[in-house]
Design a protein around this motif. Structure first.
Motif, PDB file in Angstrom:
ATOM      1  N   ARG A  27       0.981  -1.266  -0.112  1.00 40.62           N
ATOM      2  CA  ARG A  27      -0.081   0.350  -0.148  1.00 40.62           C
ATOM      3  C   ARG A  27       1.205   1.262  -0.124  1.00 40.62           C
ATOM      4  N   THR A  28       2.143   1.058   0.616  1.00 44.60           N
ATOM      5  CA  THR A  28       2.710   2.539   0.970  1.00 44.60           C
ATOM      6  C   THR A  28       3.454   2.671  -0.715  1.00 44.60           C
ATOM      7  N   LEU A  29       3.435   1.525  -1.628  1.00 42.69           N
ATOM      8  CA  LEU A  29       4.739   1.809  -2.867  1.00 42.69           C
ATOM      9  C   LEU A  29       3.625   2.114  -3.757  1.00 42.69           C
ATOM     10  N   GLU A  30       2.391   2.003  -3.577  1.00 42.09           N
ATOM     11  CA  GLU A  30       1.008   1.839  -4.376  1.00 42.09           C
ATOM     12  C   GLU A  30       1.260   3.867  -4.086  1.00 42.09           C
ATOM     13  N   LYS A  31       0.574   4.337  -2.668  1.00 42.18           N
ATOM     14  CA  LYS A  31       0.853   5.861  -2.544  1.00 42.18           C
ATOM     15  C   LYS A  31       2.225   6.729  -2.765  1.00 42.18           C
ATOM     16  N   HIS A  32       2.899   6.036  -3.401  1.00 45.10           N
ATOM     17  CA  HIS A  32       3.871   6.345  -3.676  1.00 45.10           C
ATOM     18  C   HIS A  32       4.032   6.267  -5.084  1.00 45.10           C
ATOM     19  N   ARG A  33       3.546   5.669  -5.980  1.00 44.00           N
ATOM     20  CA  ARG A  33       2.784   6.117  -7.114  1.00 44.00           C
ATOM     21  C   ARG A  33       1.732   6.744  -7.952  1.00 44.00           C
ATOM     22  N   THR A  34       0.947   6.876  -6.994  1.00 42.08           N
ATOM     23  CA  THR A  34      -0.146   7.616  -7.027  1.00 42.08           C
ATOM     24  C   THR A  34       0.155   9.042  -7.157  1.00 42.08           C
ATOM     25  N   TYR A  35       1.053   9.265  -6.220  1.00 38.97           N
ATOM     26  CA  TYR A  35       1.553  11.131  -5.519  1.00 38.97           C
ATOM     27  C   TYR A  35       2.686  11.095  -6.417  1.00 38.97           C
ATOM     28  N   GLY A  36       3.554  10.181  -6.973  1.00 41.30           N
ATOM     29  CA  GLY A  36       4.865  10.547  -8.181  1.00 41.30           C
ATOM     30  C   GLY A  36       6.120  10.880  -7.472  1.00 41.30           C
ATOM     31  N   THR A  37       5.926   9.806  -5.589  1.00 39.78           N
ATOM     32  CA  THR A  37       7.059  10.165  -5.036  1.00 39.78           C
ATOM     33  C   THR A  37       8.202   8.628  -4.808  1.00 39.78           C
ATOM     34  N   GLY A  38       7.616   7.941  -5.476  1.00 44.54           N
ATOM     35  CA  GLY A  38       7.790   6.221  -5.265  1.00 44.54           C
ATOM     36  C   GLY A  38       8.859   6.363  -6.565  1.00 44.54           C
ATOM     37  N   PRO A  39       9.531   5.218  -7.199  1.00 42.72           N
ATOM     38  CA  PRO A  39      10.657   4.941  -7.530  1.00 42.72           C
ATOM     39  C   PRO A  39       9.938   4.636  -9.116  1.00 42.72           C
ATOM     40  N   PRO A  70      21.130  16.531   5.881  1.00 41.20           N
ATOM     41  CA  PRO A  70      19.812  16.833   4.998  1.00 41.20           C
ATOM     42  C   PRO A  70      19.886  16.620   3.557  1.00 41.20           C
ATOM     43  N   SER A  71      20.468  15.723   2.999  1.00 48.07           N
ATOM     44  CA  SER A  71      20.902  15.006   1.648  1.00 48.07           C
ATOM     45  C   SER A  71      20.029  13.953   1.659  1.00 48.07           C
ATOM     46  N   GLY A  72      19.078  13.519   3.003  1.00 56.54           N
ATOM     47  CA  GLY A  72      18.401  12.731   1.989  1.00 56.54           C
ATOM     48  C   GLY A  72      17.110  13.019   2.077  1.00 56.54           C
ATOM     49  N   ASN A  73      16.528  12.372   0.889  1.00 56.03           N
ATOM     50  CA  ASN A  73      15.449  13.087   0.265  1.00 56.03           C
ATOM     51  C   ASN A  73      14.555  12.404  -0.690  1.00 56.03           C
ATOM     52  N   VAL A  74      14.447  11.539  -0.594  1.00 55.82           N
ATOM     53  CA  VAL A  74      12.826  10.642   0.088  1.00 55.82           C
ATOM     54  C   VAL A  74      11.948  10.609   0.450  1.00 55.82           C
ATOM     55  N   PRO A  75      10.823  11.693  -0.146  1.00 55.10           N
ATOM     56  CA  PRO A  75      10.044  12.817   0.384  1.00 55.10           C
ATOM     57  C   PRO A  75       8.145  11.265   0.723  1.00 55.10           C
ATOM     58  N   PRO A  76       7.759  11.573   2.199  1.00 59.36           N
ATOM     59  CA  PRO A  76       6.895  10.439   2.334  1.00 59.36           C
ATOM     60  C   PRO A  76       5.994  10.240   1.413  1.00 59.36           C
ATOM     61  N   ALA A  77       5.294   9.263   1.032  1.00 64.58           N
ATOM     62  CA  ALA A  77       4.124   8.788   1.086  1.00 64.58           C
ATOM     63  C   ALA A  77       2.726   9.350   0.904  1.00 64.58           C
ATOM     64  N   LYS A  78       2.823  10.592   1.560  1.00 65.77           N
ATOM     65  CA  LYS A  78       1.118  10.845   1.062  1.00 65.77           C
ATOM     66  C   LYS A  78       1.527  12.889   0.773  1.00 65.77           C
ATOM     67  N   PRO A  79       0.225  13.376  -0.452  1.00 66.03           N
ATOM     68  CA  PRO A  79       0.138  15.037  -0.041  1.00 66.03           C
ATOM     69  C   PRO A  79       0.827  15.709   0.675  1.00 66.03           C
ATOM     70  N   GLN A  80       1.544  16.818   0.523  1.00 64.80           N
ATOM     71  CA  GLN A  80       1.492  17.632   2.038  1.00 64.80           C
ATOM     72  C   GLN A  80       0.210  18.143   1.193  1.00 64.80           C
ATOM     73  N   LYS A  81      -0.043  18.893   2.529  1.00 58.37           N
ATOM     74  CA  LYS A  81      -1.546  19.915   2.952  1.00 58.37           C
ATOM     75  C   LYS A  81      -1.515  20.832   2.377  1.00 58.37           C
ATOM     76  N   ALA A  82      -2.248  22.251   1.409  1.00 60.09           N
ATOM     77  CA  ALA A  82      -2.580  22.882   1.329  1.00 60.09           C
ATOM     78  C   ALA A  82      -1.934  24.313   2.474  1.00 60.09           C
TER      79      ALA A  82
END
Length: 92
Positions: A27-39, A70-82
């Motif tokens: 599910r986490t990998l699917e969320k990353h795919r949906t939000y464009g933050t994954g591999p 600060p170099s680790g830049n893998v974003p979380p698997a959820k969209p940012q809030k407005a």
């Protein structure tokens, strides 16, 4: 034998296998795919597949040596809030 391995086609993993490879839930990998933050992934015959090299490259983006690095830049698997996107804007 090293040359034989180099001539093999790339191995592709489905979501379940890719999630296991990364130590994430499907599910986490699917969320990353949906939000464009994954591999990076591919769609082959309607199926989502990941190459091992792409999975490893994505995981390596999060490589850090300490909690203050600060170099680790893998974003979380959820969209940012407005609200967090509006920081710095002034309201009229």
């Amino acid at each position: 034998m090293g040359e034989e391995a180099a001539n093999l086609p790339p191995r592709y993993l489905r979501t379940e296998e890719a999630a296991r490879f990364l130590g994430l839930s499907e599910r986490t990998l699917e969320k990353h795919r949906t939000y464009g933050t994954g591999p990076t992934y591919r769609k082959l015959g309607g199926r989502v597949v990941y190459s091992i090299n792409d999975l490893q490259a994505w995981a390596d983006r999060g490589l850090v040596t300490s909690t203050s690095d600060p170099s680790g830049n893998v974003p979380p698997a959820k969209p940012q809030k407005a609200a967090s996107l509006a920081v710095g804007r002034t309201l009229r």
